[in-house]
Design a protein around this motif. Structure first.
Motif, PDB file in Angstrom:
ATOM      1  N   SER A 144       0.826  -1.217   0.000  1.00 45.54           N
ATOM      2  CA  SER A 144       0.000   0.000   0.000  1.00 45.54           C
ATOM      3  C   SER A 144       0.847   1.248   0.000  1.00 45.54           C
ATOM      4  O   SER A 144       0.530   2.208   0.687  1.00 45.54           O
ATOM      5  CB  SER A 144      -0.922   0.048   1.217  1.00 45.54           C
ATOM      6  OG  SER A 144      -2.007  -0.775   1.027  1.00 45.54           O
ATOM      7  N   MET A 166       0.132   4.488   2.182  1.00 43.81           N
ATOM      8  CA  MET A 166      -1.282   4.807   2.066  1.00 43.81           C
ATOM      9  C   MET A 166      -2.041   4.131   3.197  1.00 43.81           C
ATOM     10  O   MET A 166      -1.714   3.019   3.595  1.00 43.81           O
ATOM     11  CB  MET A 166      -1.823   4.264   0.740  1.00 43.81           C
ATOM     12  CG  MET A 166      -1.127   4.778  -0.474  1.00 43.81           C
ATOM     13  SD  MET A 166      -1.739   6.376  -0.921  1.00 43.81           S
ATOM     14  CE  MET A 166      -3.403   5.978  -1.416  1.00 43.81           C
ATOM     15  N   PRO A 167      -3.095   4.788   3.710  1.00 44.17           N
ATOM     16  CA  PRO A 167      -3.933   4.101   4.699  1.00 44.17           C
ATOM     17  C   PRO A 167      -4.903   3.120   4.039  1.00 44.17           C
ATOM     18  O   PRO A 167      -5.653   2.446   4.723  1.00 44.17           O
ATOM     19  CB  PRO A 167      -4.685   5.249   5.373  1.00 44.17           C
ATOM     20  CG  PRO A 167      -4.621   6.372   4.435  1.00 44.17           C
ATOM     21  CD  PRO A 167      -3.522   6.154   3.458  1.00 44.17           C
ATOM     22  N   SER A 168      -4.888   3.066   2.707  1.00 44.12           N
ATOM     23  CA  SER A 168      -5.891   2.277   1.988  1.00 44.12           C
ATOM     24  C   SER A 168      -5.259   1.029   1.389  1.00 44.12           C
ATOM     25  O   SER A 168      -4.123   0.693   1.668  1.00 44.12           O
ATOM     26  CB  SER A 168      -6.490   3.135   0.890  1.00 44.12           C
ATOM     27  OG  SER A 168      -5.443   3.616   0.074  1.00 44.12           O
ATOM     28  N   LEU A 169      -6.011   0.355   0.530  1.00 44.26           N
ATOM     29  CA  LEU A 169      -5.541  -0.877  -0.101  1.00 44.26           C
ATOM     30  C   LEU A 169      -4.485  -0.568  -1.170  1.00 44.26           C
ATOM     31  O   LEU A 169      -4.372   0.566  -1.616  1.00 44.26           O
ATOM     32  CB  LEU A 169      -6.742  -1.614  -0.711  1.00 44.26           C
ATOM     33  CG  LEU A 169      -7.760  -2.105   0.315  1.00 44.26           C
ATOM     34  CD1 LEU A 169      -8.984  -2.679  -0.390  1.00 44.26           C
ATOM     35  CD2 LEU A 169      -7.159  -3.126   1.246  1.00 44.26           C
TER      36      LEU A 169
END
Lengths: 156, 410
Positions: B234, B251-254
């Motif tokens: 990520s 990133m805090p996301s996928l």
């Protein structure tokens, strides 16, 4: 169940075999040095905790956490130190604490949470405490943090 | 700024897409062994031709804008170059395939024309990259293999603007820069930040993200002096070889799986999060600035997009996802992406334009270094064209993770 259906280690005949340790930067420190560092950190954590500085204690224990082969003792000691912090923190304080950590520390904490969940009954690891931290940490750091705990070969 | 143009081409995943030079046609592979060419008719795309020659699923397509040739790579370990010629019998214009001798024993995973369109690179699962050039004497495409020191499947490649250097992202967690100098094709290149003497297979750089992860996508900046790569932890990393500095944005996301530079100081990247993110920065540092997918404007403008969380409060137990499973269980309603929207299934739609992983992002409009629009395609069978200028800021990690909550449970 016998899962070792393949009795011969065929990788030894492969010149191009990709070894685990080639996939990440090794820890440059000597294993005994790592253990000494971890012991020193453990003491520092105790003094920080006595002052009520949980963020400082967590940052200390998560900084330069031991990883890789040959440092099992240091790994166990560090996990024990970390679990003692996790267990003594009040549930209402957790969101503030995880937000105050650096992103690197958040990633390392996530690795330890999963390691702890993989060791039920080890030391004073408590599943419900770990899940509480996991929930708050995911809220603060996102699922990317979990993805990194899975991809990172520098297992703690 | 107008919103994105959304074209649902199919209800099956789009493996790869590539536009022709004037953007009137697009070649896509719908997760099959055929390439379908769609031609634009007003606001719609109509399938006009099918290119069939591969035996197995096509993994990548690239369309050379100037020479108007298509190259395709497939899991059958082959690549074909398709050229328009007139059929001797009927006189119609047809796409004629030419087999490329790749000499690889695993699937071809990714293909890309060089900027001068006289070479192309084919990444493969055989721990090698085939650099293919045309041999006029033999009247065929020949390949030379870049092998060392690749230790695993190569997932993507990108050419430097000087037509010689090649970046490659691989499943051994490394992004590398190679020289793909072919004596008969290339003139001696001018020195760059990546090196001066560049015989074939010179390794000019090897980079890895701190947390590891397969490198899904690589890209040279328009000048060629900077390299960006997205990996499965990520994160996206931007390398300044002269620096020597590498900026990694976690990133805090996928994970992101595809990226493209829109300017020397701007990157658009997308992936499992179903929306294109915009990154901006320079030698001093890089940051995530926002997303091209603005949920609010879309919701009011286009009714086709469901209001995620609009009607029902989304709590910790995501009720949209919960309802999906309950409907599937009690009423036998499944809501596959792209299926006709019934009142019951709108709840489970994502708030993003793409309803599944975005697998390809490409520049659509504008010169290199001043790209104004990009196109994306993904597993939901949609082709979307975005304005690079209309960036919606993301309000911190919390905003991002709250949005993603729906995604995880889908």
């Amino acid at each position: 169940m016998d899962v070792n259906f393949r009795k011969i280690d065929i990788d030894q005949y492969d010149e191009d075999v990709l070894n685990e340790e080639e996939l990440y930067e090794p820890d440059r420190r000597d294993p005994s040095q790592v253990l000494n560092d971890t012991k020193a950190k453990s003491a520092a954590v105790r003094s920080a905790l006595s002052k009520g500085d949980t963020v400082g204690a967590l940052s200390t224990v998560l900084d330069q956490a031991p990883y890789g082969p040959n440092v099992e003792e240091a790994k166990n000691l560090n996990l024990q130190t970390l679990v003692s912090i996790l267990n003594t923190t009040k549930a209402t304080e957790i969101p503030g604490i995880v937000k105050a950590l650096s992103t690197d520390a958040q990633d390392t904490l996530m690795k330890y949470l999963y390691k702890g969940m993989a060791l039920p009954g080890w030391g004073d690891v408590s599943g419900s405490v770990l899940l509480g931290w996991h929930e708050k940490l995911t809220e603060a750091a996102g699922v990317g943090c979990i993805v990194r705990a899975m991809t990172d070969r520098r297992t703690v | 700024m107008s919103g994105p143009e959304v074209f649902p081409l199919a209800q099956i995943p789009i493996t790869s897409h590539a536009f022709n030079a004037d953007r009137s046609q697009v070649a896509v592979s719908l997760n099959s062994k055929d390439v379908t060419i769609f031609a634009r008719q007003g606001q719609e795309w109509k399938a006009t031709e099918t290119l069939s020659e591969h035996d197995k699923v096509i993994t990548s397509i690239d369309w050379a804008p100037n020479s108007n040739r298509i190259v395709t790579a497939s899991q059958d370990r082959n690549a074909y170059v398709w050229q328009q010629t007139s059929d001797p019998q009927t006189g119609n214009t047809i796409w004629k395939p030419t087999l490329v001798l790749l000499r690889i024993n695993r699937a071809a995973t990714y293909v890309k024309w060089s900027p001068n369109e006289d070479k192309f690179a084919v990444a493969s699962g055989a721990r090698a990259i085939a650099i293919c050039s045309f041999d006029p004497e033999g009247d065929w495409w020949v390949s030379r293999l870049l092998k060392k020191p690749i230790r695993s499947t190569v997932l993507s490649v990108d050419w430097h603007p000087n037509n010689v250097l090649l970046a490659a992202g691989s499943a051994d967690m490394k992004a590398r820069v190679f020289s793909a100098f072919i004596k008969d094709v290339d003139k001696r290149p001018a020195p760059t930040v990546w090196g001066e003497k560049l015989p074939f297979n010179t390794i000019c750089g090897e980079y890895t993200s701190p947390s590891g992860g397969w490198v899904h996508s690589v890209g040279f900046s328009p000048s060629g002096d900077v390299l960006a790569f997205a990996s499965h932890d990520s994160s996206i990393s931007i390398v300044y070889p002269g620096g020597p500095a590498m900026y990694t944005i976690k990133m805090p996301s996928l994970p992101l799986v595809t990226l493209t530079w829109t300017a020397e100081d701007s990157i658009v990247a997308a992936g499992h999060d179903c929306q294109p993110y915009v990154f901006a920065g320079n030698q001093g540092g890089w940051d995530l600035v926002g997303t091209l997918d603005d949920p609010h404007s879309q919701k009011s403008a286009a009714g086709g997009r469901s209001g995620f969380g609009g009607g029902s409060p989304v709590g910790r137990l995501n009720s949209a996802a919960f309802n999906t499973f309950r409907n599937a269980d009690s009423r036998g309603i499944s809501s596959l992406p792209g299926s006709p929207i019934s009142p019951g299934s709108t709840e489970s739609e994502l708030f993003t334009v793409h309803q599944n992983t975005i697998t390809t992002v490409r520049p659509y409009d504008g010169a290199p270094g001043a790209v104004t629009r990009v196109s994306t395609s993904g597993m939901d069978g949609k082709l979307v064209i975005w304005n690079v200028g209309s960036v919606t800021p993301i309000n911190g990690v919390a905003g991002l993770t709250a949005k993603i909550a729906g995604l995880n449970l889908k």
